[in-house]
Design an enzyme around this catalytic site. Structure first.
Site, PDB file in Angstrom:
ATOM      1  N   TYR A   1      67.136 -71.085 -12.956  1.00  0.00           N
ATOM      2  CA  TYR A   1      67.118 -71.913 -14.169  1.00  0.00           C
ATOM      3  C   TYR A   1      68.481 -71.895 -14.849  1.00  0.00           C
ATOM      4  O   TYR A   1      69.012 -72.954 -15.230  1.00  0.00           O
ATOM      5  CB  TYR A   1      66.049 -71.402 -15.125  1.00  0.00           C
ATOM      6  CG  TYR A   1      65.986 -72.154 -16.432  1.00  0.00           C
ATOM      7  CD1 TYR A   1      65.383 -73.397 -16.519  1.00  0.00           C
ATOM      8  CD2 TYR A   1      66.544 -71.613 -17.596  1.00  0.00           C
ATOM      9  CE1 TYR A   1      65.336 -74.095 -17.713  1.00  0.00           C
ATOM     10  CE2 TYR A   1      66.490 -72.301 -18.798  1.00  0.00           C
ATOM     11  CZ  TYR A   1      65.885 -73.538 -18.852  1.00  0.00           C
ATOM     12  OH  TYR A   1      65.842 -74.222 -20.048  1.00  0.00           O
TER      13      TYR A   1
ATOM     14  N   SER B   1      70.557 -75.228 -22.580  1.00  0.00           N
ATOM     15  CA  SER B   1      69.929 -73.975 -23.006  1.00  0.00           C
ATOM     16  C   SER B   1      71.048 -72.998 -23.291  1.00  0.00           C
ATOM     17  O   SER B   1      72.152 -73.116 -22.739  1.00  0.00           O
ATOM     18  CB  SER B   1      69.022 -73.429 -21.894  1.00  0.00           C
ATOM     19  OG  SER B   1      68.642 -72.085 -22.164  1.00  0.00           O
TER      20      SER B   1
END
Length: 273
Positions: free
Chosen positions: A146, A133
């Site tokens: 995350y 990401s």
């Protein structure tokens, strides 16, 4: 179906979103594709063979790899896409909740990777594409756990790529930004919420709603995955979409203090020095 010379790919977390788009794109690129989900679901239009696999369970991962290799005699590509997010301040998640996320986002990658490496080594080649990401490069407030998991995936992938290049295997990262999937709608709430973060969290949620209106389609990420899977030789990292490319460039070339100020403003956080 018997063994074939057609290249075989496994895509974890392929029931929807980026995983499903990637599975379809790889099928269109000529791969024989096996997608996974935690619960069994039927194949879609005969394009992708769907198998149940829980990436947090060693036996489940081993059974998946054994089934695919038994049917095809080869595993040329692994796309580690399975994952989820927690939306909350760092201290709002207990250690147990953080461990549960890491068990999918990081240790799931490690389990599947370790399962395919001996087979790729035996066939003198293979590629592993890990879906990271842009938060693995630019950590976001209220996504600390995350972001940490994706930073870990980045470090693991880069180290592993050095280790296995001489075996004909490459490990590649794909870094999407905001993508039009159910990921944000399915973000897990923190299990130890604190009221002092309510205002800042609301600001970030407004930002997320705004950017999701123009977020990239999952097919854009899937195209980049196909590129990462087939490039010879590949780059170590591929950003996916204009927002991810812009964020990556800004983080690398804008002075840290200026970047920090701009980022806090974008995230609807107060201008604290």
């Amino acid at each position: 179906m018997g063994k074939t010379d057609i290249k075989t790919a496994i895509v974890t977390g392929a029931a929807s979103g980026i995983g499903l788009a990637t599975a379809k794109a790889l099928k269109a690129a000529g791969y024989r594709v096996y997608g996974t989900s935690r619960r069994p679901i039927p194949g879609r239009d005969g394009d992708v063979t769907m198998l149940a696999c829980d990436v947090t369970d060693d036996a489940s991962v081993e059974a998946l790899v054994k089934t695919v290799h038994g049917e095809t005699g080869r595993i040329d590509l692994l796309v580690n896409n399975a994952g989820f997010g927690i939306s909350g301040a760092a201290e709002e998640s207990t250690a147990e909740q953080a461990q549960a996320l890491f068990d999918v986002n990081l240790f799931g990658v490690i389990r599947t990777t370790r399962a395919v490496l001996p087979l790729m080594r035996a066939q003198a080649g293979g590629r592993i594409v890990n879906i990271s990401s842009i938060l693995g490069l630019v950590p976001a407030p209220y996504m600390a756990v995350y972001s940490a998991s994706k930073h870990a995936v980045e470090g693991y992938s880069e180290s592993l790529d050095h280790e296995v290049r001489g075996q004909g295997i490459r490990v590649v990262l794909v870094e999407p930004a905001y993508t039009r999937t159910a990921f944000d709608a399915n973000l897990v709430s923190p299990d130890a919420p604190l009221s002092l973060y309510d205002s800042d969290r609301a600001g970030r949620e407004r930002f997320t709603r705004e950017v999701m209106a123009t977020a990239d389609a999952p097919e854009i990420v899937a195209e980049v995955v196909v590129k990462a899977a087939t490039a010879a030789p590949p780059h170590l990292r591929y950003t996916a979409g204009s927002m991810a490319r812009q964020a990556s460039l800004l983080r690398r070339f804008v002075p840290a203090k200026q970047f920090d100020k701009s980022y806090r403003k974008q995230m609807r956080l107060p201008p604290v020095s």
